[in-house]
Design an enzyme around this catalytic site. Structure first.
Site, PDB file in Angstrom:
ATOM      1  N   HIS A  22      54.258  47.774  48.107  1.00 14.16           N
ATOM      2  CA  HIS A  22      55.507  46.989  48.067  1.00 14.16           C
ATOM      3  C   HIS A  22      55.196  45.504  47.893  1.00 14.16           C
ATOM      4  O   HIS A  22      55.857  44.797  47.139  1.00 14.16           O
ATOM      5  CB  HIS A  22      56.288  47.138  49.380  1.00 14.16           C
ATOM      6  CG  HIS A  22      56.826  48.505  49.658  1.00 14.16           C
ATOM      7  ND1 HIS A  22      56.641  49.145  50.866  1.00 14.16           N
ATOM      8  CD2 HIS A  22      57.581  49.341  48.926  1.00 14.16           C
ATOM      9  CE1 HIS A  22      57.250  50.308  50.851  1.00 14.16           C
ATOM     10  NE2 HIS A  22      57.827  50.459  49.675  1.00 14.16           N
ATOM     11  N   LYS A  48      66.463  59.459  55.460  1.00 19.08           N
ATOM     12  CA  LYS A  48      65.104  59.654  55.974  1.00 19.08           C
ATOM     13  C   LYS A  48      65.120  59.349  57.458  1.00 19.08           C
ATOM     14  O   LYS A  48      65.905  58.521  57.896  1.00 19.08           O
ATOM     15  CB  LYS A  48      64.141  58.667  55.302  1.00 19.08           C
ATOM     16  CG  LYS A  48      64.110  58.772  53.798  1.00 19.08           C
ATOM     17  CD  LYS A  48      63.423  57.575  53.202  1.00 19.08           C
ATOM     18  CE  LYS A  48      63.429  57.663  51.682  1.00 19.08           C
ATOM     19  NZ  LYS A  48      62.804  56.518  51.053  1.00 19.08           N
ATOM     20  N   ARG A  97      55.555  54.168  40.632  1.00 14.98           N
ATOM     21  CA  ARG A  97      54.150  54.485  40.859  1.00 14.98           C
ATOM     22  C   ARG A  97      53.646  55.566  39.913  1.00 14.98           C
ATOM     23  O   ARG A  97      52.519  55.543  39.469  1.00 14.98           O
ATOM     24  CB  ARG A  97      53.951  54.975  42.303  1.00 14.98           C
ATOM     25  CG  ARG A  97      54.070  53.884  43.317  1.00 14.98           C
ATOM     26  CD  ARG A  97      54.191  54.455  44.694  1.00 14.98           C
ATOM     27  NE  ARG A  97      55.344  55.344  44.759  1.00 14.98           N
ATOM     28  CZ  ARG A  97      55.839  55.851  45.879  1.00 14.98           C
ATOM     29  NH1 ARG A  97      55.247  55.594  47.014  1.00 14.98           N
ATOM     30  NH2 ARG A  97      56.900  56.628  45.862  1.00 14.98           N
ATOM     31  N   SER A 135      55.231  54.571  52.076  1.00 12.50           N
ATOM     32  CA  SER A 135      55.470  54.366  53.514  1.00 12.50           C
ATOM     33  C   SER A 135      55.345  55.683  54.264  1.00 12.50           C
ATOM     34  O   SER A 135      54.794  55.729  55.371  1.00 12.50           O
ATOM     35  CB  SER A 135      56.875  53.800  53.740  1.00 12.50           C
ATOM     36  OG  SER A 135      57.005  52.555  53.136  1.00 12.50           O
TER      37      SER A 135
HETATM   38  O1  PNS Z   1      62.722  52.713  49.444  1.00  9.56           O
HETATM   39  P1  PNS Z   1      63.815  53.661  49.047  1.00  9.56           P
HETATM   40  O2  PNS Z   1      64.275  54.450  50.249  1.00  9.56           O
HETATM   41  O3  PNS Z   1      63.430  54.551  47.898  1.00  9.56           O
HETATM   42  O4  PNS Z   1      65.047  52.739  48.567  1.00  9.56           O
HETATM   43  C1  PNS Z   1      66.280  53.298  48.177  1.00  9.56           C
HETATM   44  C2  PNS Z   1      67.375  52.228  48.139  1.00  9.56           C
HETATM   45  C3  PNS Z   1      67.445  51.478  49.432  1.00  9.56           C
HETATM   46  C4  PNS Z   1      67.077  51.265  47.000  1.00  9.56           C
HETATM   47  C5  PNS Z   1      68.724  52.939  47.850  1.00  9.56           C
HETATM   48  O5  PNS Z   1      68.885  53.948  48.787  1.00  9.56           O
HETATM   49  C6  PNS Z   1      69.934  51.995  47.895  1.00  9.56           C
HETATM   50  O6  PNS Z   1      70.130  51.224  46.984  1.00  9.56           O
HETATM   51  N1  PNS Z   1      70.747  52.103  48.972  1.00  9.56           N
HETATM   52  C7  PNS Z   1      71.953  51.311  49.106  1.00  9.56           C
HETATM   53  C8  PNS Z   1      73.182  52.202  48.964  1.00  9.56           C
HETATM   54  C9  PNS Z   1      73.628  52.301  47.517  1.00  9.56           C
HETATM   55  O7  PNS Z   1      73.883  51.305  46.860  1.00  9.56           O
HETATM   56  N2  PNS Z   1      73.730  53.557  47.012  1.00  9.56           N
HETATM   57  C10 PNS Z   1      74.237  53.831  45.673  1.00  9.56           C
HETATM   58  C11 PNS Z   1      73.304  53.461  44.563  1.00  9.56           C
HETATM   59  S1  PNS Z   1      72.118  54.668  44.187  1.00  9.56           S
END
Ligand code: PNS
Length: 167
Positions: A22, A48, A97, A135
């Site tokens: 990250h 999660k 990745r 993570s």
């Molecule tokens: O590190 P991650 O868990 O893969 O990140 C995912 C993240 C946080 C980018 C995604 O879950 C997110 O954007 N959450 C906010 C809620 C949202 O906007 N959801 C709709 C768009 S997909």
């Protein structure tokens, strides 16, 4: 989107906890934007079970990026596109990745585009040494007593040790 010629990008994620992968993506992102908001989502798309609280994750981000004034660390509630609008950003940065990341990332990028047509997602490739680091793997290796010093910063390593030896 730029404010007075200043381009802000958002790097959203769960960051539970932040890894060196990250960190590499965030520092690379500074080559294509003026400032970066690293944003911990309170609502992740894939639910999660968290190890660190959102506040603890933000505190670790602040520690890791303490040397970089162009990076700020925050949390956000609700939709990423709404948070981005409030922050004056229409670009999200995400790390890719491997091909296995692609489907999930592409789906989120297109959903965000549907929610806000001006919103763009930029994918960056991490340094090859970090392409297998996540993570969840770091959490598991640490919880089973493995050495994770290569994959996370010293602050995160310390926090993981404390968390996993806690009551
Ligand atoms: O590190 P991650 O868990 O893969 O990140 C995912 C993240 C946080 C980018 C995604 O879950 C997110 O954007 N959450 C906010 C809620 C949202 O906007 N959801 C709709 C768009 S997909």
């Amino acid at each position: 989107m730029s404010r007075n010629g200043h381009t802000i990008a958002i790097y959203p994620g769960s960051f539970d906890p932040i890894t060196r992968g990250h960190e590499d993506i965030a520092r690379r992102a500074l080559r294509i934007c003026d400032s970066l908001v690293v944003a911990v989502a309170r609502t992740a798309t894939h639910v999660k079970s968290g190890l660190f609280s959102v506040e603890e994750r933000v505190a670790l981000l602040e520690e890791v990026f303490a040397d970089e004034p162009r990076i700020s660390s925050v949390s956000f509630e609700g939709l990423l596109v709404d948070f981005a609008k409030e922050s004056g950003a229409n670009v999200a940065v995400r790390g890719l990745r491997a091909v296995s990341d692609f489907e999930y990332e592409f789906q989120m990028a297109q959903m965000n585009q549907e929610l806000w047509s001006d919103f763009e997602t930029v994918f960056l490739a991490p340094e090859v040494d970090y392409s297998f680091v996540s993570s969840s793997l770091v959490r598991q290796v640490a919880s089973l007593g493995g050495e994770i010093g290569r994959f996370v910063s010293p602050a995160v390593s310390r926090a993981l040790r404390e968390k996993l030896s806690g009551p």
